[in-house]
Structures are given as structure tokens and as C-alpha cells.
Design a protein around this motif. Structure first.
Motif, short mmCIF file in Angstrom:
data_model
loop_
_atom_site.label_atom_id
_atom_site.label_comp_id
_atom_site.label_asym_id
_atom_site.label_seq_id
_atom_site.Cartn_x
_atom_site.Cartn_y
_atom_site.Cartn_z
N ILE A 107 50.61 7.67 -17.46
CA ILE A 107 49.87 6.40 -17.61
C ILE A 107 48.84 6.53 -18.71
O ILE A 107 47.75 7.09 -18.49
N HIS A 108 49.16 6.01 -19.87
CA HIS A 108 48.24 6.12 -21.00
C HIS A 108 46.93 5.38 -20.73
O HIS A 108 46.92 4.30 -20.14
N GLY A 109 45.84 6.00 -21.16
CA GLY A 109 44.54 5.36 -21.02
C GLY A 109 43.85 5.59 -19.69
O GLY A 109 42.64 5.45 -19.58
N ARG A 110 44.61 5.93 -18.68
CA ARG A 110 43.99 6.27 -17.38
C ARG A 110 44.87 7.26 -16.63
O ARG A 110 45.18 7.10 -15.45
N ALA A 111 45.25 8.29 -17.35
CA ALA A 111 46.14 9.30 -16.77
C ALA A 111 45.43 10.11 -15.70
O ALA A 111 44.22 10.32 -15.75
N ARG A 112 46.21 10.54 -14.73
CA ARG A 112 45.67 11.40 -13.67
C ARG A 112 46.26 12.78 -13.81
O ARG A 112 47.44 12.94 -14.14
N ILE A 113 45.45 13.78 -13.52
CA ILE A 113 45.90 15.17 -13.60
C ILE A 113 46.88 15.44 -12.45
O ILE A 113 46.59 15.11 -11.30
N VAL A 114 48.03 16.02 -12.79
CA VAL A 114 48.98 16.37 -11.73
C VAL A 114 49.07 17.89 -11.54
O VAL A 114 49.42 18.36 -10.47
N GLU A 115 48.74 18.64 -12.60
CA GLU A 115 48.78 20.10 -12.48
C GLU A 115 47.96 20.71 -13.61
O GLU A 115 47.93 20.18 -14.72
N VAL A 116 47.29 21.81 -13.32
CA VAL A 116 46.58 22.55 -14.36
C VAL A 116 47.18 23.96 -14.41
O VAL A 116 47.19 24.66 -13.40
N ALA A 117 47.70 24.32 -15.58
CA ALA A 117 48.33 25.63 -15.74
C ALA A 117 47.67 26.34 -16.93
O ALA A 117 48.24 26.42 -18.01
N PRO A 118 46.46 26.85 -16.71
CA PRO A 118 45.64 27.31 -17.84
C PRO A 118 45.88 28.76 -18.26
O PRO A 118 44.93 29.53 -18.44
N SER A 119 47.14 29.15 -18.46
CA SER A 119 47.41 30.56 -18.77
C SER A 119 46.81 30.98 -20.12
O SER A 119 46.33 32.09 -20.27
N ARG A 120 46.81 30.07 -21.09
CA ARG A 120 46.23 30.44 -22.40
C ARG A 120 44.72 30.59 -22.30
O ARG A 120 44.12 31.43 -22.97
#
Ligand code: ASP
Ligand code: MG
Length: 199
Positions: A107-120
Motif C-alpha cells: 500500500i503506497h503512501g501508508r505501507a505497514r511493516i510485515v517483516e524486518v530482516a535486518p541481516s545487513r
């Protein structure tokens, strides 16, 4: 040693001086022996200026392209902050939301986070670097398009990153010049309160 996420709003990084001030504050935390992840907003009124620019080009910018445009604001501040930290003898690396593994819905403009994969981000910390992440943006899991999370949406990824990295602390910083009687954008005749002094 703690893992600390520090989020700085647009008013904190509004100009070169502000960026250097934030860099010094981040380095202080890093030099105290902590791992530091920094999430930044776009400089000052950058997002408003980009919206205004788009409006001058067309009143009907496609939502996908609006997000490509608006996400560039946070890229500017993250790169400048990394440079400022390096110039002060620190080691820093900046990541866009997508590079930091910030996955959202489409959803552009009001996207919701579904997953965070911060390996970098994790690897950068393991190498002793300060990791700087662009706030307000992510990448759609469905189609890999760049998304933004709505105005003022840089706190959310900071908190989500802190949770995903099991950070010890998530600090949200903001700098405003003075306390106003009401929200200035909404109440045009709001006034600044006099600075409070003790004598
Ligand atoms: N730069 C974006 C905005 O102005 C996100 C943020 O500042 O948190 O809405
Ligand atoms: Mg902003």
C-alpha cells in the motif's frame, strides 16, 4: 555493552550543523562501548518540498512514483550522517529501508511493516560500524517496490528494528525550537511560548 537504536527526526538533521551535532551524539554513544543503530528522517522540510515539487509537475502522480520520490529525502540524511560520523573518526554505513530488510505490504503512501530482516544491519554492527537506516520507507514483499509509511512515519521502523534486533533501548529524539500553544501547521495563529527561565 548494549545495543541502542537512536531515531532522529527531521528537525534534528535540518542542516549541516544539525547533522554534525547528531553525528557527535551518536559517536558518544558508540564510544561508550555500545552498538548503535540510527534511524533518520528527511532533513527539515524536505518531504514537504518534494510533495510540493510533485504537485507542480502533476496533480496525479502515480502512487509508486510518489514513494520513489519521497523515499529519497531519508536517503539524503542517512548518507550525510554517515559522512559526518566518518569525518569524526567513526565508522558508519547507511542503508535504505529495503537494504535494511524492512518489508511492508504493497500500500503506497501508508505501507505497514510485515517483516524486518535486518541481516545487513547486524553484519555492520558485528564489524564495529554504526548502522544508519533510512526511516519512513520499506520494500513491498509482493512486488519489491519501494513504499513509504505515511507522514511522520519514521518512528515505526525505528521501533520495529529495535524489536527485530532485540535492542536494549530505543531512543526517539526530536528538536523543536520552542513549545507552541498549538500544533502550528493546524492552528495558524498558534504562538510560541516564552522560554522558561529560572533565576
Ligand atoms: N520524512 C517523513 C515525513 O516528513 C517521515 C518523518 O519525518 O518521520 O513525514
Ligand atoms: Mg519529516
Amino acid at each position: 555493552m548494549s545495543l541502542i537504536v537512536q531515531k532522529f527526526g527531521g528537525s534534528s538533521v535540518a542542516d549541516a550543523e544539525g547533522i554534525n551535532r547528531v553525528a557527535a551524539r551518536v559517536l558518544e554513544t558508540r564510544n561508550a562501548g555500545n552498538d548503535v543503530v540510527v534511524v533518520v528522517s528527511a532533513m527539515g522540510d524536505t518531504t514537504d518540498e518534494l510533495l510540493d515539487l510533485a504537485d507542480q509537475v502533476t496533480k496525479a502522480g502515480p502512487a509508486r512514483e510518489m514513494d520513489m520520490l519521497l523515499s529519497s529525502g531519508e536517503r539524503i540524511s542517512m548518507a550525510l550522517l554517515a559522512m559526518a560520523i566518518e569525518s569524526k573518526g567513526g565508522n558508519a554505513v547507511s542503508f535504505t529501508g529495503s537494504q535494511a530488510g524492512m518489508f511492508t505490504d504493497a500500500i503506497h503512501g501508508r505501507a505497514r511493516i510485515v517483516e524486518v530482516a535486518p541481516s545487513r544491519v547486524r553484519r555492520a554492527l558485528d564489524r564495529g560500524m554504526v548502522a544508519i537506516v533510512a526511516g519512513f520507507q520499506g520494500m513491498s514483499r509482493e512486488d519489491n517496490n519501494i513504499t513509504t509509511m505515511g507522514r511522520g512515519g519514521s518512528d515505526t521502523p525505528a521501533v520495529a528494528l529495535a524489536a527485530a534486533l532485540a535492542a536494549d533501548v530505543c531512543e526517539i529524539y526530536t528538536d523543536v525550537d520552542r513549545v507552541y500553544s498549538a500544533n502550528p501547521p493546524l492552528v495558524p495563529n498558534s504562538h510560541k511560548h516564552k522560554p522558561f527561565t529560572t533565576k
